[in-house]
Design a protein around this motif. Structure first.
Motif, PDB file in Angstrom:
ATOM      1  N   THR A 149       0.803  -1.092  -0.065  1.00 14.35           N
ATOM      2  CA  THR A 149      -0.090   0.017   0.008  1.00 14.35           C
ATOM      3  C   THR A 149       1.099   1.114  -0.126  1.00 14.35           C
ATOM      4  OG1 THR A 149      -1.645  -1.264   1.245  1.00 14.35           O
ATOM      5  CG2 THR A 149      -1.701   1.094   1.326  1.00 14.35           C
ATOM      6  N   LEU A 150       0.658   2.229  -0.879  1.00 10.63           N
ATOM      7  CA  LEU A 150       1.593   3.255  -1.021  1.00 10.63           C
ATOM      8  C   LEU A 150       0.742   4.493  -1.029  1.00 10.63           C
ATOM      9  CD1 LEU A 150       3.353   2.329  -4.514  1.00 10.63           C
ATOM     10  CD2 LEU A 150       4.094   1.885  -2.200  1.00 10.63           C
ATOM     11  N   PRO A 151       1.375   5.524  -0.289  1.00 13.65           N
ATOM     12  CA  PRO A 151       0.677   6.861  -0.218  1.00 13.65           C
ATOM     13  C   PRO A 151       0.625   7.440  -1.544  1.00 13.65           C
ATOM     14  CG  PRO A 151       3.151   7.018   0.693  1.00 13.65           C
ATOM     15  CD  PRO A 151       2.894   5.728   0.303  1.00 13.65           C
ATOM     16  N   HIS A 152      -0.437   8.147  -1.831  1.00 15.16           N
ATOM     17  CA  HIS A 152      -0.498   8.764  -3.487  1.00 15.16           C
ATOM     18  C   HIS A 152       0.518   9.511  -3.671  1.00 15.16           C
ATOM     19  CE1 HIS A 152      -4.519   7.272  -2.106  1.00 15.16           C
ATOM     20  NE2 HIS A 152      -4.704   7.180  -3.594  1.00 15.16           N
ATOM     21  N   ALA A 153       0.943  10.380  -2.815  1.00 16.93           N
ATOM     22  CA  ALA A 153       2.266  11.060  -3.564  1.00 16.93           C
ATOM     23  C   ALA A 153       3.393  10.121  -3.926  1.00 16.93           C
ATOM     24  CB  ALA A 153       2.739  12.034  -2.396  1.00 16.93           C
ATOM     25  N   LEU A 154       3.649   9.181  -3.263  1.00 20.04           N
ATOM     26  CA  LEU A 154       4.731   8.275  -3.886  1.00 20.04           C
ATOM     27  C   LEU A 154       4.298   7.516  -4.980  1.00 20.04           C
ATOM     28  CD1 LEU A 154       7.604   7.133  -3.174  1.00 20.04           C
ATOM     29  CD2 LEU A 154       6.504   5.359  -1.662  1.00 20.04           C
ATOM     30  N   ALA A 155       2.945   7.130  -5.212  1.00 20.72           N
ATOM     31  CA  ALA A 155       2.710   6.492  -6.465  1.00 20.72           C
ATOM     32  C   ALA A 155       3.089   7.360  -7.637  1.00 20.72           C
ATOM     33  CB  ALA A 155       0.841   6.245  -6.216  1.00 20.72           C
ATOM     34  N   ARG A 156       2.815   8.647  -7.500  1.00 19.08           N
ATOM     35  CA  ARG A 156       2.836   9.708  -8.662  1.00 19.08           C
ATOM     36  C   ARG A 156       4.583   9.483  -8.778  1.00 19.08           C
ATOM     37  NH1 ARG A 156       0.106  15.347  -7.257  1.00 19.08           N
ATOM     38  NH2 ARG A 156      -1.864  14.425  -6.549  1.00 19.08           N
ATOM     39  N   VAL A 157       5.338   9.538  -7.859  1.00 19.71           N
ATOM     40  CA  VAL A 157       6.745   9.405  -7.965  1.00 19.71           C
ATOM     41  C   VAL A 157       7.217   8.133  -8.705  1.00 19.71           C
ATOM     42  CG1 VAL A 157       8.913   9.543  -6.770  1.00 19.71           C
ATOM     43  CG2 VAL A 157       7.142  11.222  -6.093  1.00 19.71           C
ATOM     44  N   LEU A 158       6.724   6.994  -8.221  1.00 20.19           N
ATOM     45  CA  LEU A 158       7.259   5.728  -8.887  1.00 20.19           C
ATOM     46  C   LEU A 158       6.494   5.565 -10.173  1.00 20.19           C
ATOM     47  CD1 LEU A 158       6.091   3.335  -5.753  1.00 20.19           C
ATOM     48  CD2 LEU A 158       8.313   3.911  -6.663  1.00 20.19           C
ATOM     49  N   LEU A 159       5.447   6.120 -10.369  1.00 17.16           N
ATOM     50  CA  LEU A 159       5.184   6.075 -11.913  1.00 17.16           C
ATOM     51  C   LEU A 159       5.785   6.741 -12.750  1.00 17.16           C
ATOM     52  CD1 LEU A 159       2.842   5.232 -14.017  1.00 17.16           C
ATOM     53  CD2 LEU A 159       1.476   7.142 -13.564  1.00 17.16           C
ATOM     54  N   ILE A 160       6.064   7.937 -12.154  1.00 19.70           N
ATOM     55  CA  ILE A 160       6.668   8.922 -13.340  1.00 19.70           C
ATOM     56  C   ILE A 160       8.170   8.147 -13.534  1.00 19.70           C
ATOM     57  CG2 ILE A 160       7.922  10.774 -12.104  1.00 19.70           C
ATOM     58  CD1 ILE A 160       7.091  12.451 -14.318  1.00 19.70           C
ATOM     59  N   GLU A 161       8.986   7.659 -12.615  1.00 20.51           N
ATOM     60  CA  GLU A 161      10.269   7.124 -12.469  1.00 20.51           C
ATOM     61  C   GLU A 161      10.207   5.832 -13.304  1.00 20.51           C
ATOM     62  OE1 GLU A 161      13.497   4.395 -11.774  1.00 20.51           O
ATOM     63  OE2 GLU A 161      11.339   4.010 -11.464  1.00 20.51           O
ATOM     64  N   GLN A 162       9.163   5.123 -13.407  1.00 18.77           N
ATOM     65  CA  GLN A 162       8.945   3.910 -14.290  1.00 18.77           C
ATOM     66  C   GLN A 162       8.656   4.072 -15.546  1.00 18.77           C
ATOM     67  OE1 GLN A 162       9.649   0.350 -13.547  1.00 18.77           O
ATOM     68  NE2 GLN A 162      10.743   1.559 -12.114  1.00 18.77           N
ATOM     69  N   LEU A 163       8.010   5.404 -15.778  1.00 19.40           N
ATOM     70  CA  LEU A 163       7.794   5.845 -17.359  1.00 19.40           C
ATOM     71  C   LEU A 163       9.076   6.136 -17.858  1.00 19.40           C
ATOM     72  CD1 LEU A 163       4.503   7.925 -16.991  1.00 19.40           C
ATOM     73  CD2 LEU A 163       4.780   5.410 -18.186  1.00 19.40           C
ATOM     74  N   TYR A 164       9.929   7.125 -17.022  1.00 19.12           N
ATOM     75  CA  TYR A 164      11.294   7.255 -17.407  1.00 19.12           C
ATOM     76  C   TYR A 164      12.085   6.301 -17.698  1.00 19.12           C
ATOM     77  CZ  TYR A 164      15.886   9.731 -17.938  1.00 19.12           C
ATOM     78  OH  TYR A 164      17.136  10.120 -18.352  1.00 19.12           O
ATOM     79  N   ARG A 165      12.149   5.226 -16.978  1.00 18.10           N
ATOM     80  CA  ARG A 165      12.966   4.119 -16.975  1.00 18.10           C
ATOM     81  C   ARG A 165      12.620   3.351 -18.182  1.00 18.10           C
ATOM     82  NH1 ARG A 165      16.159   1.198 -13.332  1.00 18.10           N
ATOM     83  NH2 ARG A 165      15.780   2.582 -11.529  1.00 18.10           N
ATOM     84  N   ALA A 166      11.000   3.017 -18.619  1.00 20.13           N
ATOM     85  CA  ALA A 166      10.908   2.603 -19.554  1.00 20.13           C
ATOM     86  C   ALA A 166      11.056   3.253 -20.868  1.00 20.13           C
ATOM     87  CB  ALA A 166       9.010   2.300 -19.612  1.00 20.13           C
ATOM     88  N   TRP A 167      10.960   4.562 -20.921  1.00 21.09           N
ATOM     89  CA  TRP A 167      11.336   5.294 -22.142  1.00 21.09           C
ATOM     90  C   TRP A 167      12.870   5.177 -22.453  1.00 21.09           C
ATOM     91  CZ3 TRP A 167      14.959   9.416 -22.132  1.00 21.09           C
ATOM     92  CH2 TRP A 167      14.730  10.137 -23.217  1.00 21.09           C
ATOM     93  N   SER A 168      13.454   5.324 -21.305  1.00 22.06           N
ATOM     94  CA  SER A 168      15.075   4.917 -21.579  1.00 22.06           C
ATOM     95  C   SER A 168      15.206   3.782 -22.081  1.00 22.06           C
ATOM     96  CB  SER A 168      15.857   5.143 -20.154  1.00 22.06           C
ATOM     97  OG  SER A 168      15.574   6.377 -19.429  1.00 22.06           O
ATOM     98  N   LEU A 169      14.797   2.645 -21.859  1.00 23.95           N
ATOM     99  CA  LEU A 169      14.990   1.547 -22.327  1.00 23.95           C
ATOM    100  C   LEU A 169      14.595   1.407 -23.886  1.00 23.95           C
ATOM    101  CD1 LEU A 169      13.321  -1.184 -19.803  1.00 23.95           C
ATOM    102  CD2 LEU A 169      15.770  -1.202 -20.852  1.00 23.95           C
ATOM    103  N   ASN A 170      13.468   2.100 -24.471  1.00 29.39           N
ATOM    104  CA  ASN A 170      12.953   1.970 -25.606  1.00 29.39           C
ATOM    105  C   ASN A 170      13.937   3.143 -26.376  1.00 29.39           C
ATOM    106  OD1 ASN A 170      10.855   0.279 -25.206  1.00 29.39           O
ATOM    107  ND2 ASN A 170       9.418   2.109 -24.799  1.00 29.39           N
TER     108      ASN A 170
END
Length: 156
Positions: free
Chosen positions: A127-148
């Motif tokens: 269970t994550l706080p909503h603020a952390l969910a935003r951070v995790l999502l944008i970090e994963q989008l950045y990581r995925a974009w970096s891979l691509n």
């Protein structure tokens, strides 16, 4: 294709905002994540969670770009690895539609909104706080974009 992050709640703690901003500025102009925040329904007055989530659903739907692929973040959503997310982003890019990632409020997302979404994604079993969910999502989008794009950000 544009990426949109729609989130219930307009204020994030300073630490979360700084982390979010750090990742957001790493994207090039053509791959920016557009953040849209909507007001959380006031929790005072004894309104049941269903009423609160329905009001927040209306705000999220109003803020969502027309025709966008809807991806809700939900604890019951599908698990995926960073590589799988990267592949999905490539697949979604091919159809040209914008992608809107939705993060609910303190009570989560309206069940009807979850059911009508194109995809349901889970960031963690925790269970994550909503603020952390935003951070995790944008970090994963950045990581995925970096891979691509062949950037050496992701290491296995």
């Amino acid at each position: 294709m544009k990426w949109h992050l729609l989130a219930v709640g307009q204020r994030m703690p300073a630490w979360a905002q700084a982390a979010y901003d750090d990742y957001a500025k790493r994207f090039p102009a053509e791959a920016r994540v557009h953040l849209h925040t909507v007001k959380a329904e006031p929790r005072s007055g004894g309104k049941p969670p269903e009423v609160l989530m329905a009001a927040e659903r209306q705000r999220l739907e109003a803020a969502c770009p027309k025709g966008a692929r809807i991806v809700v973040l939900d604890e019951r959503g599908e698990r995926c690895t960073t590589r799988e997310l990267a592949q999905r982003l490539l697949d979604w890019q091919r159809d040209g539609r914008d992608v809107a990632f939705l993060i609910g409020g303190p009570d989560g997302l309206d069940p009807g909104l979850r059911a009508s979404a194109d995809h349901r994604l889970r960031l963690s079993d925790l269970t994550l706080p909503h603020a952390l969910a935003r951070v995790l999502l944008i970090e994963q989008l950045y990581r995925a974009w970096s891979l691509n794009t062949g950037h050496p950000y992701h290491r296995e």
